[in-house]
Scaffold this motif. Structure first.
Motif, mmCIF file in Angstrom:
data_model
loop_
_atom_site.group_PDB
_atom_site.id
_atom_site.type_symbol
_atom_site.label_atom_id
_atom_site.label_comp_id
_atom_site.label_asym_id
_atom_site.label_seq_id
_atom_site.Cartn_x
_atom_site.Cartn_y
_atom_site.Cartn_z
ATOM 1 N N TYR A 95 0.812 -1.212 0.000
ATOM 2 C CA TYR A 95 0.000 0.000 0.000
ATOM 3 C C TYR A 95 0.848 1.265 0.000
ATOM 4 O O TYR A 95 0.482 2.266 -0.625
ATOM 5 C CB TYR A 95 -0.969 -0.015 1.194
ATOM 6 N N TYR A 96 1.980 1.235 0.695
ATOM 7 C CA TYR A 96 2.842 2.420 0.703
ATOM 8 C C TYR A 96 3.376 2.682 -0.703
ATOM 9 O O TYR A 96 3.415 3.834 -1.152
ATOM 10 C CB TYR A 96 3.997 2.226 1.693
ATOM 11 N N SER A 97 3.771 1.632 -1.406
ATOM 12 C CA SER A 97 4.234 1.781 -2.790
ATOM 13 C C SER A 97 3.104 2.286 -3.678
ATOM 14 O O SER A 97 3.312 3.140 -4.553
ATOM 15 C CB SER A 97 4.748 0.443 -3.326
ATOM 16 N N ALA A 98 1.889 1.776 -3.450
ATOM 17 C CA ALA A 98 0.737 2.164 -4.267
ATOM 18 C C ALA A 98 0.415 3.647 -4.098
ATOM 19 O O ALA A 98 -0.056 4.295 -5.056
ATOM 20 C CB ALA A 98 -0.474 1.321 -3.892
ATOM 21 N N ILE A 99 0.658 4.185 -2.923
ATOM 22 C CA ILE A 99 0.401 5.615 -2.690
ATOM 23 C C ILE A 99 1.272 6.461 -3.601
ATOM 24 O O ILE A 99 0.802 7.374 -4.293
ATOM 25 C CB ILE A 99 0.623 5.963 -1.205
ATOM 26 N N TRP A 100 2.568 6.172 -3.638
ATOM 27 C CA TRP A 100 3.473 6.952 -4.484
ATOM 28 C C TRP A 100 3.227 6.666 -5.958
ATOM 29 O O TRP A 100 3.332 7.567 -6.811
ATOM 30 C CB TRP A 100 4.924 6.686 -4.102
ATOM 31 N N ASP A 101 2.884 5.429 -6.300
ATOM 32 C CA ASP A 101 2.554 5.113 -7.691
ATOM 33 C C ASP A 101 1.335 5.915 -8.149
ATOM 34 O O ASP A 101 1.286 6.413 -9.278
ATOM 35 C CB ASP A 101 2.257 3.613 -7.845
ATOM 36 N N LYS A 143 7.607 15.491 -7.234
ATOM 37 C CA LYS A 143 8.347 16.125 -6.152
ATOM 38 C C LYS A 143 7.612 15.905 -4.834
ATOM 39 O O LYS A 143 6.380 16.008 -4.773
ATOM 40 C CB LYS A 143 8.504 17.638 -6.399
ATOM 41 N N GLY A 144 8.374 15.600 -3.790
ATOM 42 C CA GLY A 144 7.745 15.398 -2.499
ATOM 43 C C GLY A 144 8.759 15.054 -1.444
ATOM 44 O O GLY A 144 9.977 15.194 -1.647
ATOM 45 N N ILE A 145 8.253 14.606 -0.315
ATOM 46 C CA ILE A 145 9.107 14.262 0.810
ATOM 47 C C ILE A 145 8.397 13.200 1.643
ATOM 48 O O ILE A 145 7.158 13.150 1.664
ATOM 49 C CB ILE A 145 9.427 15.510 1.666
ATOM 50 N N THR A 146 9.169 12.354 2.290
ATOM 51 C CA THR A 146 8.574 11.345 3.153
ATOM 52 C C THR A 146 9.403 11.221 4.423
ATOM 53 O O THR A 146 10.471 11.820 4.537
ATOM 54 C CB THR A 146 8.454 9.993 2.425
ATOM 55 N N PHE A 147 8.907 10.445 5.388
ATOM 56 C CA PHE A 147 9.493 10.404 6.718
ATOM 57 C C PHE A 147 9.575 8.967 7.227
ATOM 58 O O PHE A 147 8.714 8.154 6.924
ATOM 59 C CB PHE A 147 8.641 11.215 7.710
ATOM 60 N N SER A 204 13.300 2.408 0.595
ATOM 61 C CA SER A 204 13.375 1.777 -0.709
ATOM 62 C C SER A 204 12.433 2.437 -1.715
ATOM 63 O O SER A 204 12.826 2.748 -2.846
ATOM 64 C CB SER A 204 13.035 0.283 -0.584
ATOM 65 N N VAL A 205 11.187 2.662 -1.301
ATOM 66 C CA VAL A 205 10.203 3.298 -2.189
ATOM 67 C C VAL A 205 10.626 4.724 -2.507
ATOM 68 O O VAL A 205 10.494 5.187 -3.654
ATOM 69 C CB VAL A 205 8.800 3.264 -1.553
ATOM 70 N N ALA A 206 11.145 5.430 -1.515
ATOM 71 C CA ALA A 206 11.592 6.803 -1.735
ATOM 72 C C ALA A 206 12.737 6.850 -2.745
ATOM 73 O O ALA A 206 12.768 7.715 -3.628
ATOM 74 C CB ALA A 206 12.024 7.429 -0.411
ATOM 75 N N GLN A 207 13.667 5.930 -2.615
ATOM 76 C CA GLN A 207 14.790 5.888 -3.548
ATOM 77 C C GLN A 207 14.307 5.599 -4.966
ATOM 78 O O GLN A 207 14.770 6.222 -5.936
ATOM 79 C CB GLN A 207 15.794 4.829 -3.108
ATOM 80 N N THR A 208 13.371 4.677 -5.101
ATOM 81 C CA THR A 208 12.825 4.340 -6.413
ATOM 82 C C THR A 208 12.167 5.548 -7.063
ATOM 83 O O THR A 208 12.258 5.734 -8.289
ATOM 84 C CB THR A 208 11.790 3.197 -6.281
ATOM 85 N N ASN A 209 11.514 6.376 -6.255
ATOM 86 C CA ASN A 209 10.767 7.520 -6.777
ATOM 87 C C ASN A 209 11.540 8.832 -6.729
ATOM 88 O O ASN A 209 10.996 9.876 -7.090
ATOM 89 C CB ASN A 209 9.449 7.669 -6.008
ATOM 90 N N GLY A 210 12.786 8.770 -6.261
ATOM 91 C CA GLY A 210 13.584 9.985 -6.192
ATOM 92 C C GLY A 210 13.074 10.982 -5.175
ATOM 93 O O GLY A 210 13.174 12.200 -5.368
#
Length: 397
Positions: A231-237, A246-250, A349-355
């Protein structure tokens, strides 16, 4: 077991009753590039995103939520204007005074200390109809933080019913306009912040390890690791599909560093009972799931919710052991650590994939621990200690 605080009146008022005077600080002008980047800023998350403080939501807390602070620095308008809006306004589901702690009651307030030095905390007012200041806003809110929300609910919940699991905050934020992610996508955000994962661990931890948030997993466990990753990956997808690059995560902080878990100790001292010699620690008796009792280890936790039980003698001997829901044993602590590490691995991992850059809140929170000296801001040292530390609200989380 007593919770004692010896605070000078000035210190207490500085921490919980006043704001720092920053009138002499001029904010730098906002560049056009920054304005363009944040022209449609949407924040997705839970209580940490919404501005939830002292057990609930209230307008003044929401105005100080981290998304609201980012929005102001980016040149957006952040104000409780009711249903009026402008193109550059960062919209928030404002809850008027006295706020929402639970049905009929305002957010928690500190009403001094009792004769034993324990804080007197109670709801700050009552209400018959919850004062929602801009619930008629036609568009979705920019701050889509829902207290209590998990990653799968961000994708699936449309109200407090069904996937909302009875959480009325979903009704306040969503208002029948779709899920959190659907409302985020329709705004086609130019910038998004996403902070999720802490509730999956926190729900388990605050229930003393007795809450299973995954109906498909046998036994007591936080939410499934694979499901969180999905689900976390699906949010960014989903955000990428509408052009949000562009964004930021924690990261998820170590929840057992919060006052909810550190204020009460797994032992009694001379301060709790004059019959105990100075510098001697007498272990608290705790109850196991099978009903047997044992002495707690110093590495285990007694939850803040155990306060009332301790006051009436629980934990002092094997015949009146502190109930299991009020303690975290070594096995449960290991589960919390394991899931926190897993969620943070997914987030990175998801953040790195999405920059997407990651704010490592888990590491940053360590700076505030009393044993690390706390963290100084504008001449005030903030720590994770309950009330006197000035960092956490009256709910201890």
């Amino acid at each position: 077991m007593k919770i004692k605080y010896f605070l000078p009146v000035f210190c207490l008022s500085a921490l919980v009753g006043c704001e720092l005077d920053e009138g002499t600080i001029d904010a730098p002008p906002v560049s056009q590039a920054t304005k363009d980047l944040f022209v449609r800023y949407v924040s997705i998350g839970n209580s940490l995103t919404s501005g939830y403080t002292n057990g609930g939501l209230r307008t003044d807390f929401q105005l100080n939520s981290f998304p609201a602070q980012i929005a102001r620095q980016a040149g957006l308008v952040v104000a409780d204007n009711g249903t009026t809006t402008s193109a550059d306004e960062f919209e928030i589901p404002y809850v008027g005074m006295p706020g929402l702690y639970k049905a009929g009651y305002g957010t928690l307030e500190l009403n001094g200390f009792d004769t034993s030095g324990n804080p007197v905390i109670a709801p700050g007012g009552t209400w018959t109809t919850l004062p929602l200041n801009n619930s008629a806003l036609a568009k979705p809110y920019n701050n889509l933080g829902v207290p209590g929300a998990t990653a799968f609910q961000v994708m699936l919940a449309t109200s407090s019913a069904g996937f909302g699991a009875g959480n009325t905050y979903f009704d306040i934020v969503l208002r029948g306009q779709g899920t959190v992610i659907q409302q985020a996508m329709v705004q086609q955000p130019t910038f998004a912040s996403v902070w999720l994962g802490n509730n999956e661990v926190l729900g388990y931890a605050t229930a003393g390890g007795l809450l299973d948030l995954d109906p498909n997993t046998a036994g007591f466990s936080p939410f499934n690791k694979d499901a969180f990753a999905l689900y976390y990956s699906a949010i960014w997808d989903s955000l990428k599909k509408v052009g949000t690059t562009k964004g930021i995560t924690f990261t998820v902080p170590k929840v057992t560093n919060t006052p909810f878990f550190t204020t009460l100790k797994p032992y009694f001292t001379h301060e709790d009972n004059p019959a105990i010699p100075e510098n001697v620690k007498v272990p608290v008796w705790g109850q196991e799931l099978d009903g047997t009792s044992r002495k707690l280890k110093e590495t285990e936790f007694v939850l803040l919710t155990a306060s009332d039980s301790l006051k009436v003698g629980y934990g002092q001997d094997s015949l009146k052991a502190l109930q299991n829901q009020f303690i975290l044993d070594e096995t449960e602590i290991a589960v919390i650590t394991d899931f926190t590490n897993s969620y943070n691995s997914t987030i990175n991992s998801v953040a790195q994939t999405n920059g997407i850059p990651v704010v490592d809140i888990n590491t940053f929170l360590e700076k505030f621990l009393p044993e690390n000296g706390g963290y100084e801001l504008n001449g005030i040292t903030l720590t994770t200690e309950f009330i006197s530390g000035g960092l956490f609200g009256l709910d201890g989380v």
